[in-house]
Design a protein around this motif. Structure first.
Motif, PDB file in Angstrom:
ATOM      1  N   LEU A  64      -1.871   8.759  10.530  1.00 58.29           N
ATOM      2  CA  LEU A  64      -0.648   8.229   9.922  1.00 58.29           C
ATOM      3  C   LEU A  64       0.595   8.892  10.506  1.00 58.29           C
ATOM      4  CD1 LEU A  64      -1.797   8.067   6.183  1.00 58.29           C
ATOM      5  CD2 LEU A  64      -1.328   6.110   7.671  1.00 58.29           C
ATOM      6  N   LEU A 258      -5.044   7.534   0.127  1.00 58.02           N
ATOM      7  CA  LEU A 258      -4.073   6.909   1.024  1.00 58.02           C
ATOM      8  C   LEU A 258      -2.637   6.873   0.490  1.00 58.02           C
ATOM      9  CD1 LEU A 258      -6.091   3.991   2.652  1.00 58.02           C
ATOM     10  CD2 LEU A 258      -5.123   6.008   3.765  1.00 58.02           C
ATOM     11  N   GLU A 262       0.232   8.541   2.753  1.00 63.80           N
ATOM     12  CA  GLU A 262       1.293   7.705   3.334  1.00 63.80           C
ATOM     13  C   GLU A 262       2.668   8.238   2.979  1.00 63.80           C
ATOM     14  OE1 GLU A 262       0.187   3.954   1.790  1.00 63.80           O
ATOM     15  OE2 GLU A 262      -1.219   3.481   3.423  1.00 63.80           O
ATOM     16  N   SER A 266       5.426   9.827   5.673  1.00 63.90           N
ATOM     17  CA  SER A 266       6.766   9.249   5.757  1.00 63.90           C
ATOM     18  C   SER A 266       7.855  10.295   5.511  1.00 63.90           C
ATOM     19  CB  SER A 266       6.915   8.110   4.737  1.00 63.90           C
ATOM     20  OG  SER A 266       6.890   8.610   3.412  1.00 63.90           O
TER      21      SER A 266
END
Length: 268
Positions: A64, A258, A262, A266
């Motif tokens: 990610l 997840l 995530e 970010s």
């Protein structure tokens, strides 16, 4: 012996991009996830049973982060995972700290960047918070469920050892003279002694200008740590670590959380 640090990057096949390129750095190695960003991310894993439970989660988070445009490196400390064991009995955790320093320098050079972020979980978060000021060029630190008190952590390991032993129906490991082995993963006495002395409450320097504290949902210890870091001058953001408790129950059933990953990717 592992090959020299200067010749360590293997080009990953397209279908293996999620795993990264295997690299070696002296007596330990890991996986490099390339990307074109001006900031690189060094991932510092937890240790022991916790590391085994989050290995797939760690790979997912690295993917990610690289997908967000930031090159990153994840690796195993000497004597853990796929790294070589020390030639003799380890003397505390200085070789782990040296590995972090070496990995940080390698990452800057390989990614061609001047600044990095440190992302750590468990004891890896502790190392990130302790070593960031001396590494240099650390723009941000992400602390995920850090070990804030070494003595308490060893007590948790001892309890964890009994719980896991009972749950899988085996007796105590006869080779474990510390009572800290979990699922066959031992902690040598010298390492345990060094960990026992750790207190994050004694930090006197902000690890970085920006710190994200990802806290356990059923404890206030990460909130206390966040307050401490803010008091040292860091700009602190806070996020809950949803799925943390279930993530660490069984490595064969662990699934990457997840949504939490995530949000971390970010924010780096």
């Amino acid at each position: 012996e592992y090959i020299p640090v200067t010749d360590t990057v293997a080009t990953p096949a397209p279908d293996g991009a999620a795993f990264g390129a295997p690299v070696t750095l002296g007596r330990f190695g890991g996986f490099y996830h390339p990307a074109g960003g001006a900031l690189a991310v060094l991932m510092l894993s937890p240790i022991g049973f916790e590391e085994m439970c989050v290995r797939s989660t760690w790979r997912t988070l690295a993917t990610l982060i690289a997908g967000a445009g930031l090159p990153c490196l994840r690796f195993d400390y000497p004597g853990t995972g796929d790294a070589l064991d020390p030639p003799g009995e380890p003397d505390g955790i200085e070789d782990w700290k040296d590995a972090v320093r070496l990995a940080a320098a390698w990452l800057k050079r390989t990614a061609g960047v001047e600044e990095i972020a440190l992302v750590g979980q468990g004891f890896g978060a502790t190392l990130a918070l302790q070593l960031a000021p001396e590494i240099g060029g650390v723009r941000a630190v992400v602390s995920m469920a850090a070990v804030d008190n070494g003595r308490h952590y060893l007590r948790e390991l001892s309890a964890w050892s009994r719980i896991v032993t009972d749950s899988i129906g085996i007796g105590r490991d006869p080779a474990d003279d510390t009572g800290l082995a979990v699922a066959g993963l031992s902690l040598p006495p010298a390492r345990a002694a060094a960990i026992k002395a750790i207190r994050l409450e004694t930090l006197t320097t902000s690890p970085a200008a920006d710190v994200l504290v990802v806290g356990r949902m059923m404890s206030d210890r990460d909130s206390v740590l966040a307050d401490r870091l803010a008091g040292l001058g860091a700009s602190v953001s806070r996020q809950g670590f949803e799925g943390y408790e279930t993530l660490l129950t069984d490595p064969t059933q662990a699934r990457p959380p997840l949504p939490a990953l995530e949000r971390i990717a970010s924010c780096v």
